[in-house]
Design a protein around this motif. Sequence first.
Motif, PDB file in Angstrom:
ATOM      1  N   GLY A 293      26.151  -6.675 -14.105  1.00 49.84           N
ATOM      2  CA  GLY A 293      25.413  -7.820 -13.581  1.00 49.84           C
ATOM      3  C   GLY A 293      24.081  -8.037 -14.271  1.00 49.84           C
ATOM      4  N   CYS A 294      24.077  -7.846 -15.581  1.00 48.01           N
ATOM      5  CA  CYS A 294      22.858  -8.050 -16.364  1.00 48.01           C
ATOM      6  C   CYS A 294      23.231  -8.802 -17.635  1.00 48.01           C
ATOM      7  N   THR A 295      22.253  -9.072 -18.464  1.00 53.77           N
ATOM      8  CA  THR A 295      22.531  -9.733 -19.738  1.00 53.77           C
ATOM      9  C   THR A 295      22.703  -8.683 -20.833  1.00 53.77           C
ATOM     10  N   VAL A 296      23.305  -9.104 -21.917  1.00 53.01           N
ATOM     11  CA  VAL A 296      23.429  -8.214 -23.087  1.00 53.01           C
ATOM     12  C   VAL A 296      22.035  -7.846 -23.578  1.00 53.01           C
ATOM     13  N   ASP A 297      21.122  -8.798 -23.532  1.00 53.26           N
ATOM     14  CA  ASP A 297      19.746  -8.533 -23.947  1.00 53.26           C
ATOM     15  C   ASP A 297      19.124  -7.416 -23.115  1.00 53.26           C
ATOM     16  N   ASP A 298      19.420  -7.387 -21.822  1.00 51.27           N
ATOM     17  CA  ASP A 298      18.922  -6.306 -20.965  1.00 51.27           C
ATOM     18  C   ASP A 298      19.407  -4.945 -21.440  1.00 51.27           C
ATOM     19  N   LEU A 299      20.653  -4.885 -21.867  1.00 53.26           N
ATOM     20  CA  LEU A 299      21.212  -3.619 -22.344  1.00 53.26           C
ATOM     21  C   LEU A 299      20.597  -3.192 -23.668  1.00 53.26           C
ATOM     22  N   VAL A 300      20.373  -4.156 -24.542  1.00 46.51           N
ATOM     23  CA  VAL A 300      19.920  -3.845 -25.897  1.00 46.51           C
ATOM     24  C   VAL A 300      18.415  -3.615 -25.961  1.00 46.51           C
ATOM     25  N   ARG A 301      17.648  -4.424 -25.271  1.00 45.69           N
ATOM     26  CA  ARG A 301      16.192  -4.380 -25.392  1.00 45.69           C
ATOM     27  C   ARG A 301      15.489  -3.671 -24.250  1.00 45.69           C
TER      28      ARG A 301
ATOM     29  N   MET B 293      19.182   2.546 -31.851  1.00 39.71           N
ATOM     30  CA  MET B 293      19.623   1.489 -30.972  1.00 39.71           C
ATOM     31  C   MET B 293      20.574   2.015 -29.896  1.00 39.71           C
ATOM     32  N   GLY B 294      21.496   2.865 -30.292  1.00 36.91           N
ATOM     33  CA  GLY B 294      22.463   3.414 -29.348  1.00 36.91           C
ATOM     34  C   GLY B 294      21.809   4.197 -28.225  1.00 36.91           C
ATOM     35  N   LEU B 295      20.748   4.926 -28.549  1.00 38.24           N
ATOM     36  CA  LEU B 295      20.067   5.720 -27.517  1.00 38.24           C
ATOM     37  C   LEU B 295      19.380   4.829 -26.483  1.00 38.24           C
ATOM     38  N   GLU B 296      18.803   3.736 -26.924  1.00 33.06           N
ATOM     39  CA  GLU B 296      18.151   2.810 -25.989  1.00 33.06           C
ATOM     40  C   GLU B 296      19.190   2.152 -25.080  1.00 33.06           C
ATOM     41  N   ILE B 297      20.318   1.756 -25.657  1.00 28.92           N
ATOM     42  CA  ILE B 297      21.388   1.165 -24.859  1.00 28.92           C
ATOM     43  C   ILE B 297      21.900   2.177 -23.846  1.00 28.92           C
ATOM     44  N   GLU B 298      22.081   3.399 -24.284  1.00 29.35           N
ATOM     45  CA  GLU B 298      22.551   4.462 -23.396  1.00 29.35           C
ATOM     46  C   GLU B 298      21.578   4.665 -22.235  1.00 29.35           C
ATOM     47  N   ALA B 299      20.290   4.675 -22.510  1.00 31.88           N
ATOM     48  CA  ALA B 299      19.283   4.849 -21.463  1.00 31.88           C
ATOM     49  C   ALA B 299      19.286   3.678 -20.490  1.00 31.88           C
ATOM     50  N   ASN B 300      19.443   2.465 -21.005  1.00 29.77           N
ATOM     51  CA  ASN B 300      19.490   1.283 -20.139  1.00 29.77           C
ATOM     52  C   ASN B 300      20.727   1.300 -19.247  1.00 29.77           C
ATOM     53  N   ILE B 301      21.859   1.699 -19.798  1.00 32.58           N
ATOM     54  CA  ILE B 301      23.082   1.805 -19.003  1.00 32.58           C
ATOM     55  C   ILE B 301      22.897   2.850 -17.917  1.00 32.58           C
ATOM     56  N   LYS B 302      22.304   3.974 -18.272  1.00 31.93           N
ATOM     57  CA  LYS B 302      22.072   5.040 -17.292  1.00 31.93           C
ATOM     58  C   LYS B 302      21.204   4.533 -16.145  1.00 31.93           C
TER      59      LYS B 302
END
Length: 68
Positions: free
Chosen positions: A57-65, A1-10
């Motif tokens: 400027g996004c949702t938490v869901d955007d970061l997680v999924r 999960m952390g890696l996907e969040i990291e990629a989305n943040i990047k």
Amino acid sequence: MGLEIEANIKRLIDKKEWTIYRLSKESGVAVSALYSIGKKKQGPYAETLVKLSNALGCTVDDLVRGHI
């Protein structure tokens, strides 16, 4: 999960042409915490996700999924 969040943040900070330091300043999340997001198996705390999503400027869901 952390890696996907990291990629989305990047992806989001690249889109905004920000650095991780700028994200830290805008969100109030420590740079060290931002660097460690991908290393955690469970991902960051909900409070951290809310701060990041508000700054980006996004949702938490955007970061997680990854609906970015």
